[in-house]
Design a protein around this motif. Sequence first.
Motif, PDB file in Angstrom:
ATOM      1  N   ILE A 169       0.834  -1.206   0.000  1.00 17.61           N
ATOM      2  CA  ILE A 169       0.000   0.000   0.000  1.00 17.61           C
ATOM      3  C   ILE A 169       0.873   1.263   0.000  1.00 17.61           C
ATOM      4  N   GLU A 211       2.183   1.887  -3.429  1.00 20.01           N
ATOM      5  CA  GLU A 211       1.158   2.418  -4.340  1.00 20.01           C
ATOM      6  C   GLU A 211       0.969   3.917  -4.116  1.00 20.01           C
ATOM      7  N   LEU A 212       1.163   4.384  -2.885  1.00 23.88           N
ATOM      8  CA  LEU A 212       1.032   5.812  -2.590  1.00 23.88           C
ATOM      9  C   LEU A 212       2.258   6.596  -3.054  1.00 23.88           C
ATOM     10  N   PHE A 226      -0.585   4.088  -8.218  1.00 21.49           N
ATOM     11  CA  PHE A 226      -1.502   2.965  -8.214  1.00 21.49           C
ATOM     12  C   PHE A 226      -1.882   2.668  -9.663  1.00 21.49           C
ATOM     13  N   HIS A 273      -6.219  -1.610  -2.035  1.00 20.10           N
ATOM     14  CA  HIS A 273      -6.325  -1.116  -3.408  1.00 20.10           C
ATOM     15  C   HIS A 273      -7.491  -0.145  -3.563  1.00 20.10           C
ATOM     16  N   CYS A 284      -6.272   3.123  -2.293  1.00 22.41           N
ATOM     17  CA  CYS A 284      -5.375   3.750  -3.269  1.00 22.41           C
ATOM     18  C   CYS A 284      -6.152   4.316  -4.452  1.00 22.41           C
ATOM     19  N   ASP A 295      -6.095   8.054  -5.874  1.00 22.33           N
ATOM     20  CA  ASP A 295      -5.896   8.368  -7.290  1.00 22.33           C
ATOM     21  C   ASP A 295      -6.973   9.306  -7.816  1.00 22.33           C
TER      22      ASP A 295
END
Length: 184
Positions: A56, A59-60, A64, A174, A177, A181
Motif C-alpha cells: 500500500i 502504491e502511494l 496505483f 487497493h 489507493c 488516485d
Amino acid sequence: MVLNELKDHQNIIQKVIDTLSGDIEAACEMIISTIKSGNKVLLAGNGGSAADAQHIAAELSGRFIKHRKALPGIALTVDTSALTAIANDYGYEHVFARQVEAYAQPGDLFIGISTSGNSPGILNAFDTATQFKCKTLGLSGRDGGKMNGKCQLNIIVPSDITARIQEMHILIGHILCKAVDDLF
C-alpha cells in the motif's frame, strides 16, 4: 480443490460487500482527508500484513493506476536497522510504536494491519498514534481482537482464515489507493 478455493474467496468477497462497504467508504474518507491536508500515511503489520503495508505504501509513493504526484506513504516495516535496534533495546512489541513516535505528526493516518487484531506491536503503535493525534485505521479479521478498542475505525474481515483475511486486506488497500488516485 481450485474451484472450492475460488468459491470460498467469492463467499468472503460477498460478505465484505454486504457488511463492510460503509466502513470501507469511511476509510476512503480518512485517507482522502489525510492526503488533502498534506499529511502522511504510516502503515505497519507483521508477516503477510507487513507485505500488505509495504504494498500500500508503494502504491502511494509510486503510483496505483495513473500517473500523479508522489504521496507520503511510509511502511514502518522496511528499515531493518531500526526494527532490529528497537527490538533489541525495547522489545519487539515496540518496533512500530517507536517509529510512530519518530515520524508522526497530528493529522497523519496510521494504518495497522493484523489478521487477529491482537498483535502487541500493532496495538502499541495505535496507542502512540493516538497520543500524537493521528487518525487510526485498523484492518483485521476474526472478531477484530483488541484492535476494536484501539483505533477509530477497525475494518474486520468476516473470516477466521488468515489467507482470506489477507486477500481482503489487499483488496481494501487497493480501494483506498483508488480513492487517492481519484483526487488527482
